[in-house]
Enzyme design. Sequence first.
Site, PDB file in Angstrom:
ATOM      1  N   HIS A  16      11.881  17.963  30.650  1.00 55.97           N
ATOM      2  CA  HIS A  16      10.566  17.324  30.441  1.00 55.97           C
ATOM      3  C   HIS A  16       9.497  18.212  31.053  1.00 55.97           C
ATOM      4  CE1 HIS A  16       8.116  13.306  30.596  1.00 55.97           C
ATOM      5  NE2 HIS A  16       7.308  14.348  30.471  1.00 55.97           N
ATOM      6  N   HIS A  18       5.697  20.074  29.581  1.00 56.98           N
ATOM      7  CA  HIS A  18       4.740  20.352  28.488  1.00 56.98           C
ATOM      8  C   HIS A  18       4.239  21.775  28.693  1.00 56.98           C
ATOM      9  CE1 HIS A  18       4.417  15.989  27.539  1.00 56.98           C
ATOM     10  NE2 HIS A  18       4.759  15.897  28.807  1.00 56.98           N
ATOM     11  N   HIS A 196       8.070   9.630  25.183  1.00 53.79           N
ATOM     12  CA  HIS A 196       7.548   9.124  26.448  1.00 53.79           C
ATOM     13  C   HIS A 196       7.452   7.600  26.331  1.00 53.79           C
ATOM     14  CE1 HIS A 196       6.441  13.251  27.208  1.00 53.79           C
ATOM     15  NE2 HIS A 196       5.715  12.978  28.280  1.00 53.79           N
ATOM     16  N   GLU A 199       6.089   5.087  31.284  1.00 52.20           N
ATOM     17  CA  GLU A 199       5.412   5.871  32.329  1.00 52.20           C
ATOM     18  C   GLU A 199       4.299   4.961  32.883  1.00 52.20           C
ATOM     19  OE1 GLU A 199       3.176   9.284  30.914  1.00 52.20           O
ATOM     20  OE2 GLU A 199       3.037  10.160  32.925  1.00 52.20           O
ATOM     21  N   ASP A 277       7.151  18.019  34.334  1.00 48.79           N
ATOM     22  CA  ASP A 277       6.102  17.460  33.457  1.00 48.79           C
ATOM     23  C   ASP A 277       4.961  18.457  33.207  1.00 48.79           C
ATOM     24  OD1 ASP A 277       5.035  15.508  31.814  1.00 48.79           O
ATOM     25  OD2 ASP A 277       4.437  14.152  33.417  1.00 48.79           O
ATOM     26  N   ASP A 278       4.009  18.547  34.137  1.00 48.45           N
ATOM     27  CA  ASP A 278       2.861  19.456  33.998  1.00 48.45           C
ATOM     28  C   ASP A 278       2.668  20.172  35.338  1.00 48.45           C
ATOM     29  OD1 ASP A 278       1.761  18.500  31.256  1.00 48.45           O
ATOM     30  OD2 ASP A 278       2.044  16.661  32.399  1.00 48.45           O
TER      31      ASP A 278
HETATM   32  N1  ADE Z   1       1.088  15.042  28.056  1.00 50.76           N
HETATM   33  C1  ADE Z   1       1.246  15.896  29.061  1.00 50.76           C
HETATM   34  N2  ADE Z   1       1.744  15.264  30.128  1.00 50.76           N
HETATM   35  C2  ADE Z   1       1.912  13.966  29.789  1.00 50.76           C
HETATM   36  C3  ADE Z   1       2.389  12.813  30.453  1.00 50.76           C
HETATM   37  N3  ADE Z   1       2.804  12.839  31.716  1.00 50.76           N
HETATM   38  N4  ADE Z   1       2.407  11.652  29.776  1.00 50.76           N
HETATM   39  C4  ADE Z   1       1.980  11.603  28.528  1.00 50.76           C
HETATM   40  N5  ADE Z   1       1.524  12.654  27.855  1.00 50.76           N
HETATM   41  C5  ADE Z   1       1.494  13.834  28.478  1.00 50.76           C
HETATM   42 ZN    ZN Z   2       5.317  14.252  29.952  1.00 50.08          ZN
END
Ligand code: ADE
Ligand code: ZN
Length: 332
Positions: A16, A18, A196, A199, A277-278
């Site tokens: 996971h 992006h 997703h 969350e 994630d990011d």
């Molecule tokens: N796009 C990038 N990160 C995300 C996240 N944590 N939840 C939903 N969309 C995303």
């Molecule tokens: Zn994500």
Amino acid sequence: MQHQQLIAALPKTELHVHIEGTFEPELMFAIAQRNQVQLPYASVEELKQAYNFHNLQSFLDLYYAGANVLLKEQDFYDLTWAYLEKCQQDHVVHTEIFFDPQTHTDRGVAFATVFNGIYRACQDAKEKLGVSAYLIMSFLRHLSEEAAFETLEQAQPFKDKIIAVGLDSSEVGHPPSKFERVFAEAKKQGYLIVAHAGEEGPPDYVWQALDLLHVNRIDHGVRSEEDPQLVQRLFEEKMPLTVCPLSNLKLCVVDDMAKHNIKRLLHKGLKVTVNSDDPAYFGGYMNDNFIAITQALDLSTQDLKQLAINSFEASFLPDAQKMAWINKIQAL
Ligand code: ADE
Ligand code: ZN
């Protein structure tokens, strides 16, 4: 072995991440300059000071703004290559990367420009870094069903190089049911499915991802714990959850890492995995996430090994490769 040494030594997969979320401020400024695009921040420091999020949307607004400087194939290559180098440093031997084509095609960047840059970096990483990568095309759920169908169509020439389709962006108000028909078509075309769910959205969105989209994995899914019947279902189906601890903390899904439910879910026998994630926005890559939960939740050696094993079991790698890595983990 000390926990920190074990974390570094464990082979891991990331399931996971992006690619647009791996865009480090320094690289963002360098690419903005070479493309002669003006960023609304005077310096890297000023940009970093803006990374002060209170929920998912406050993050997404900056994430999409940052992606605006990506214009050429080389930009997508450089972005992806920088992330794959981090994988090598963290002993992430395999990664399954989300890319959001609509973030770029809606700005007039061709699908092929985005895809070829990312894909070429992945090919080079296999050879030069020993890191393998699969690609997951994600639909932006705040956009329409029609726009998702168009994106699926644009992906046609690259279909054999994309392992799965996913669903991301603003969750609340955009349930999986909105995309039921798109995912049915994607499945028919041979894609694996992830989404997703859970969350910021309620457990009902996780049920929908299971029953309407027929997912192979749930991304995040941490709010599933609010519904015991859902937890039972996830357990029985051995359904992987790609959990992102630092992301959950930065986006206020939890207010304290010591309250994160990943250890409880792991001990209930759910197939939870650790992911970043990011990472450029949330303060850390794979090993930073492992270290944060190990410290806050007092994880044991066995917990750490199980999380690494889960990452391979939940991956889309062939079974023989999964087994070879899991044997190495057990021997550590
Ligand atoms: N796009 C990038 N990160 C995300 C996240 N944590 N939840 C939903 N969309 C995303
Ligand atoms: Zn994500």
